[in-house]
Design an enzyme around this catalytic site. Sequence first.
Site, PDB file in Angstrom:
ATOM      1  N   HIS A 180       0.803  -1.226   0.000  1.00 24.59           N
ATOM      2  CA  HIS A 180       0.000   0.000   0.000  1.00 24.59           C
ATOM      3  C   HIS A 180       0.835   1.274   0.000  1.00 24.59           C
ATOM      4  O   HIS A 180       0.296   2.369  -0.118  1.00 24.59           O
ATOM      5  CB  HIS A 180      -0.958   0.027   1.193  1.00 24.59           C
ATOM      6  CG  HIS A 180      -0.282   0.400   2.475  1.00 24.59           C
ATOM      7  ND1 HIS A 180       0.422  -0.510   3.225  1.00 24.59           N
ATOM      8  CD2 HIS A 180      -0.174   1.589   3.114  1.00 24.59           C
ATOM      9  CE1 HIS A 180       0.921   0.092   4.284  1.00 24.59           C
ATOM     10  NE2 HIS A 180       0.588   1.368   4.237  1.00 24.59           N
TER      11      HIS A 180
HETATM   12  C1  UD1 Z   1      -2.523   5.445   5.522  1.00 21.75           C
HETATM   13  C2  UD1 Z   1      -1.280   6.010   6.208  1.00 21.75           C
HETATM   14  C3  UD1 Z   1      -0.185   4.969   6.294  1.00 21.75           C
HETATM   15  C4  UD1 Z   1      -0.692   3.667   6.891  1.00 21.75           C
HETATM   16  C5  UD1 Z   1      -1.890   3.201   6.098  1.00 21.75           C
HETATM   17  C6  UD1 Z   1      -2.456   1.912   6.656  1.00 21.75           C
HETATM   18  C7  UD1 Z   1      -0.928   8.408   5.893  1.00 21.75           C
HETATM   19  C8  UD1 Z   1      -0.112   9.427   5.210  1.00 21.75           C
HETATM   20  N1  UD1 Z   1      -0.752   7.150   5.478  1.00 21.75           N
HETATM   21  O1  UD1 Z   1      -2.228   5.236   4.150  1.00 21.75           O
HETATM   22  O2  UD1 Z   1       0.845   5.487   7.123  1.00 21.75           O
HETATM   23  O3  UD1 Z   1       0.326   2.699   6.844  1.00 21.75           O
HETATM   24  O4  UD1 Z   1      -2.893   4.219   6.145  1.00 21.75           O
HETATM   25  O5  UD1 Z   1      -3.511   1.431   5.889  1.00 21.75           O
HETATM   26  O6  UD1 Z   1      -1.690   8.736   6.769  1.00 21.75           O
HETATM   27  N2  UD1 Z   1      -9.712   4.450   1.336  1.00 21.75           N
HETATM   28  C9  UD1 Z   1     -10.890   3.740   1.140  1.00 21.75           C
HETATM   29  N3  UD1 Z   1     -11.461   3.121   2.212  1.00 21.75           N
HETATM   30  C10 UD1 Z   1     -10.904   3.181   3.459  1.00 21.75           C
HETATM   31  C11 UD1 Z   1      -9.702   3.859   3.623  1.00 21.75           C
HETATM   32  C12 UD1 Z   1      -9.101   4.502   2.558  1.00 21.75           C
HETATM   33  O7  UD1 Z   1     -11.423   3.666   0.042  1.00 21.75           O
HETATM   34  O8  UD1 Z   1     -11.492   2.634   4.416  1.00 21.75           O
HETATM   35  C13 UD1 Z   1      -9.092   5.186   0.209  1.00 21.75           C
HETATM   36  C14 UD1 Z   1      -9.005   6.677   0.489  1.00 21.75           C
HETATM   37  O9  UD1 Z   1     -10.167   7.353   0.187  1.00 21.75           O
HETATM   38  C15 UD1 Z   1      -7.822   7.100  -0.367  1.00 21.75           C
HETATM   39  C16 UD1 Z   1      -6.934   5.871  -0.343  1.00 21.75           C
HETATM   40  O10 UD1 Z   1      -7.756   4.781   0.068  1.00 21.75           O
HETATM   41  O11 UD1 Z   1      -8.235   7.358  -1.683  1.00 21.75           O
HETATM   42  C17 UD1 Z   1      -5.763   6.062   0.560  1.00 21.75           C
HETATM   43  O12 UD1 Z   1      -6.175   6.334   1.906  1.00 21.75           O
HETATM   44  P1  UD1 Z   1      -5.331   7.342   2.841  1.00 21.75           P
HETATM   45  O13 UD1 Z   1      -6.004   7.442   4.151  1.00 21.75           O
HETATM   46  O14 UD1 Z   1      -5.050   8.598   2.111  1.00 21.75           O
HETATM   47  O15 UD1 Z   1      -3.903   6.674   3.062  1.00 21.75           O
HETATM   48  P2  UD1 Z   1      -3.410   5.180   3.066  1.00 21.75           P
HETATM   49  O16 UD1 Z   1      -2.778   4.902   1.751  1.00 21.75           O
HETATM   50  O17 UD1 Z   1      -4.473   4.244   3.561  1.00 21.75           O
END
Ligand code: UD1
Length: 352
Positions: A204
């Site tokens: 991820h």
């Molecule tokens: C985040 C953390 C990372 C951690 C990871 C664990 C930051 C900078 N990064 O990364 O340190 O290791 O979480 O998972 O805070 N999304 C969904 N459903 C969800 C959650 C996220 O669809 O339940 C989508 C979001 O809308 C976004 C993408 O996934 O488009 C990434 O989510 P984001 O919270 O920005 O960061 P992660 O890559 O999950």
Amino acid sequence: MKTLLSIVGARPQFVKLAPFSRAARAVFEEVVVHTGQHFDDEMSGKFFEELEIPRPDHNLGINGGKHGDQTGRMLTGLEHLLEQVGPDIVVVFGDTNTTLAGALAAAKMNIRSVHIEAGLRSFNRSMPEEINRVVADHTCDLLFAPTRSAMDHLSREGLGHRSVLTGDIMVDSLAFGLEKAGSRPGLFTSLNIEPGKYYLLTLHRPYNVDDPENLAGLLKQLANLDHPVLFPVHPRTRDILYRYGIGPFDNIRLTAPLGYLDFLVLQQHAVRIITDSGGIQKEAYIIGTPCITVRPETEWVETVEAGWNLLLDWRLPDFLQRIAAFHPRGERAAIFGSDVARKMVEQLQEKF
Ligand code: UD1
């Protein structure tokens, strides 16, 4: 009784919150705030249920957007909430945007704060997590370091006087999870895999997944492994796979993100774990499954030094051979400590 406000938002933070909350609630009044960074049932709700964490008292519903935008909205939301609740202590966990916003909100309002999992460094400033953890360490009043190397980093940055080596809270989460999980025999049948005959893959990190060519290249390589690869896909990675039409690959079995208990059992029986997650590198070490980390560096250097974690670049011509040849056998010292949540709560009582 003093009020402690714990701020979580992303999957790994729910895992850390569970044992902390259980210990903290014996002596503090705890208010739990969920920023909403992770919101799906499979990334959030299920973790509260399986880890028996009380429902968050507040959910800010903030997710998506660019980093600055997401963090900024969290900061505004948390400032309002801190005014409303007026806690004595704020607790933040790990290295996500939620951690950064929580640490800054507390600092701006002069509320004493503690950072759980302090002092980790990858020394790679292009990782958003590295910026988040450095800022949290420098703004929080009390720093709980999981390992000796984390303590050394804090001392070198002039933060030694605020730091305590407590061990890693995920040790407590893991003990609880393994006991609760049991053997889960139906799991393997439902995923169509055999214990000891599959690789477990998670990816991820923006570094690995945001560039579609890179992600496709890595998966193409892994599809040539000698056993099926079980790949629970993080939403960030899923979006890239769909958007660019990457896959399918014969030998790679995609699933939705799995619950904590299923995932622990799958870690126990995998022939190897291949990951870019920090938490999984630790869990693999404690459980005793060889781990391949597809990153150029790690914050969990002790697992590499002990010989149980191999940092590997998928572009190497002998990438697959190196995975097959990786057979760690040495003793695994208890580098992450034990009974960690209790030690943290004792420190909080003593220092605040
Ligand atoms: C985040 C953390 C990372 C951690 C990871 C664990 C930051 C900078 N990064 O990364 O340190 O290791 O979480 O998972 O805070 N999304 C969904 N459903 C969800 C959650 C996220 O669809 O339940 C989508 C979001 O809308 C976004 C993408 O996934 O488009 C990434 O989510 P984001 O919270 O920005 O960061 P992660 O890559 O999950």
